[in-house]
Design a protein around this motif. Structure first.
Motif, short mmCIF file in Angstrom:
data_model
loop_
_atom_site.label_atom_id
_atom_site.label_comp_id
_atom_site.label_asym_id
_atom_site.label_seq_id
_atom_site.Cartn_x
_atom_site.Cartn_y
_atom_site.Cartn_z
N LYS A 1 3.94 1.18 -52.58
CA LYS A 1 2.94 2.03 -51.95
C LYS A 1 2.02 1.17 -51.09
O LYS A 1 1.30 0.32 -51.60
CB LYS A 1 2.13 2.79 -53.01
N ASN A 2 2.08 1.40 -49.81
CA ASN A 2 1.23 0.67 -48.86
C ASN A 2 0.63 1.66 -47.86
O ASN A 2 1.01 2.83 -47.81
CB ASN A 2 2.03 -0.39 -48.11
N ALA A 3 -0.27 1.16 -47.05
CA ALA A 3 -0.87 2.00 -46.02
C ALA A 3 0.21 2.50 -45.07
O ALA A 3 1.19 1.81 -44.77
CB ALA A 3 -1.92 1.20 -45.25
N THR A 4 0.05 3.69 -44.57
CA THR A 4 0.97 4.25 -43.59
C THR A 4 0.81 3.51 -42.27
O THR A 4 -0.30 3.33 -41.78
CB THR A 4 0.68 5.75 -43.36
N VAL A 5 1.92 3.06 -41.71
CA VAL A 5 1.84 2.21 -40.52
C VAL A 5 1.56 2.99 -39.24
O VAL A 5 1.04 2.45 -38.27
CB VAL A 5 3.13 1.39 -40.34
N GLN A 6 1.90 4.29 -39.23
CA GLN A 6 1.82 5.03 -37.97
C GLN A 6 0.46 5.00 -37.29
O GLN A 6 0.39 4.82 -36.06
CB GLN A 6 2.27 6.49 -38.18
N PRO A 7 -0.65 5.15 -38.02
CA PRO A 7 -1.95 5.10 -37.34
C PRO A 7 -2.19 3.77 -36.62
O PRO A 7 -2.75 3.76 -35.52
CB PRO A 7 -2.96 5.31 -38.48
N PHE A 8 -1.78 2.67 -37.22
CA PHE A 8 -1.95 1.37 -36.57
C PHE A 8 -1.11 1.29 -35.30
O PHE A 8 -1.56 0.76 -34.28
CB PHE A 8 -1.52 0.25 -37.53
N ILE A 9 0.12 1.81 -35.37
CA ILE A 9 1.02 1.74 -34.23
C ILE A 9 0.52 2.61 -33.09
O ILE A 9 0.48 2.19 -31.92
CB ILE A 9 2.45 2.16 -34.64
N VAL A 10 0.11 3.83 -33.42
CA VAL A 10 -0.37 4.76 -32.39
C VAL A 10 -1.66 4.26 -31.76
O VAL A 10 -1.81 4.22 -30.52
CB VAL A 10 -0.56 6.17 -32.98
N LYS A 11 -2.61 3.88 -32.59
CA LYS A 11 -3.93 3.46 -32.09
C LYS A 11 -3.83 2.27 -31.13
O LYS A 11 -4.59 2.17 -30.17
CB LYS A 11 -4.83 3.09 -33.27
N ASN A 12 -2.86 1.38 -31.38
CA ASN A 12 -2.74 0.18 -30.56
C ASN A 12 -1.56 0.21 -29.59
O ASN A 12 -1.27 -0.81 -28.95
CB ASN A 12 -2.59 -1.04 -31.48
N LEU B 1 4.44 -1.87 -30.61
CA LEU B 1 5.88 -1.77 -30.86
C LEU B 1 6.19 -2.37 -32.22
O LEU B 1 5.75 -3.48 -32.53
CB LEU B 1 6.66 -2.52 -29.78
N MET B 2 6.96 -1.67 -33.04
CA MET B 2 7.41 -2.19 -34.32
C MET B 2 8.92 -2.00 -34.40
O MET B 2 9.41 -0.86 -34.35
CB MET B 2 6.72 -1.46 -35.48
N GLN B 3 9.65 -3.10 -34.47
CA GLN B 3 11.11 -3.00 -34.42
C GLN B 3 11.75 -3.93 -35.42
O GLN B 3 11.43 -5.12 -35.49
CB GLN B 3 11.62 -3.34 -33.02
N GLN C 1 -3.93 -4.19 -28.91
CA GLN C 1 -3.25 -3.17 -28.12
C GLN C 1 -1.98 -3.78 -27.50
O GLN C 1 -1.99 -4.92 -27.05
CB GLN C 1 -4.16 -2.64 -27.01
N PHE C 2 -0.92 -3.01 -27.54
CA PHE C 2 0.39 -3.42 -27.02
C PHE C 2 0.98 -4.61 -27.79
O PHE C 2 1.81 -5.35 -27.26
CB PHE C 2 0.33 -3.74 -25.52
N SER C 3 0.57 -4.79 -29.04
CA SER C 3 1.15 -5.86 -29.85
C SER C 3 2.60 -5.51 -30.21
O SER C 3 3.03 -4.36 -30.13
CB SER C 3 0.33 -6.07 -31.12
N ARG C 4 3.33 -6.55 -30.61
CA ARG C 4 4.74 -6.38 -30.98
C ARG C 4 4.93 -6.87 -32.41
O ARG C 4 4.57 -8.02 -32.73
CB ARG C 4 5.66 -7.17 -30.05
#
Length: 334
Positions: free
Chosen positions: A257-268, A271-273, A237-240
């Motif tokens: 083709k890879n896993a969609t990143v949004q679920p990982f970002i939202v769940k935790n 921040l992805m920049q 949680q709150f990882s960068r």
């Protein structure tokens, strides 16, 4: 004879030697008032150059077919008619792949070859490579002592420096690389706490979980693709997540083709920049001072793969994309 390396044709997939050409430049090399004549000493070959060889919109204009390629270069001043430089000075900056060239001096920085820092390091650990590692980790990663940092492409130029800075700042550091030799190098030479060979690991996500039992707080991503997907399963949680590059997909001719990143970002709440190093130009003086001090104090070490000969520059770039380098890939022209 003054030689220039041009982009002969745009690569489709992985670059080959046929994409480059050597031409003899017979233009006048007599500097006018305010100009300097430079002789190339070291050439930096970098993954981002692959993107510039494609005719696609990006943060920097693509190379033009039939025109010289350019990158970071250290050069010697042979003749000066510019009061800011004198004969014998060494400079670094973005210059063409030429054995000799005329410059007005703009965008060039003098480099000090009187201290213990080798000239080639100004293309690496105290140059753009070091700045990329320092700025990405400190400005986006915002590390806190005791956190866990994972670095992909860890045996590369940026990766080796990121891991060491992480250790200086009190992090647990885990590297991902592509051979047992590189894995050994990361732990023995660069102080990584653990390292993983992604090519021989059947379940990379589980291997990361084992190496990082408290989860991943910061991920410095140099490669993208399946490796980054495996890291996402382990973020806290709150990882960068610091997106520096995606070398695993640069030569792809079809979308990855890879896993969609949004679920990982939202769940935790993560921040992805993404970034390019010039975003942080305002802190370059501070960063260079810290990097140079750490280097002189032996808190930082650096590895270079130096290829001899200007004529071998295209092959060095191809080898870089194939992962044949350890640390920074540099061409020594003479």
């Amino acid at each position: 004879m003054n030689q220039t390396i041009i982009l002969k044709q745009r690569p489709i997939g992985a670059p080959t030697l046929s994409n480059f050409d050597f031409v003899n430049d017979d233009s006048d090399l007599t500097p006018k008032e305010g100009e300097i004549l430079l002789e190339t000493t070291y050439i930096s070959v970098d993954p981002y150059l692959r993107g510039r060889m494609s005719d696609a919109k990006s943060y920097v204009a693509p190379f033009e077919v039939g025109q010289p390629i350019n990158s970071g270069i250290v050069a010697k001043v042979l003749v000066s008619k510019n009061t800011n430089f004198k004969e014998g000075d060494y400079v670094s900056g973005l210059l063409d792949w030429k054995t000799k060239q005329i410059s007005n001096g703009k965008g060039l920085n003098k480099v000090n070859n009187q201290n213990n820092i080798p000239l080639s390091a100004y293309l690496g650990v105290v140059g753009m490579t070091g700045l990329t590692a320092y700025c990405g980790l400190t400005q986006i990663g915002k590390p806190k002592e005791g956190e866990t940092l994972v670095v992909s492409g860890a045996a590369g130029a940026v990766g080796t420096i990121v891991g060491q800075i992480g250790k200086i700042l009190g992090l647990r550091v885990i590297g991902i690389a592509g051979s047992d030799e590189k894995v050994e190098m990361l732990t023995s030479d660069f102080g990584y706490d653990e390292a993983i060979n992604y090519k021989t690991t059947k379940d990379l996500s589980s291997a990361i979980a084992s190496a990082a039992p408290n989860g991943v707080d910061i991920y410095f991503d140099n490669v993208g693709g399946d490796i980054s997907e495996a890291v996402l399963y382990n973020i806290n949680q709150f990882s960068r997540i610091i997106v520096c590059g995606a070398i695993s997909v640069y030569n792809n001719t079809t979308p990855q083709k890879n896993a969609t990143v949004q679920p990982f970002i939202v769940k935790n709440s993560a921040l992805m920049q993404g970034f390019i190093v010039s975003n942080y130009a305002s802190i370059f003086p501070e960063a260079i001072q810290k990097l140079a001090t750490w280097l002189e104090q032996n808190k930082l070490t650096h590895t270079e793969t130096i290829v001899e000969g200007f004529e071998n520059t295209p092959q060095a770039f191809i080898d870089l994309l194939d992962g044949k380098n350890k640390g920074k890939m540099i061409v020594k022209t003479s």
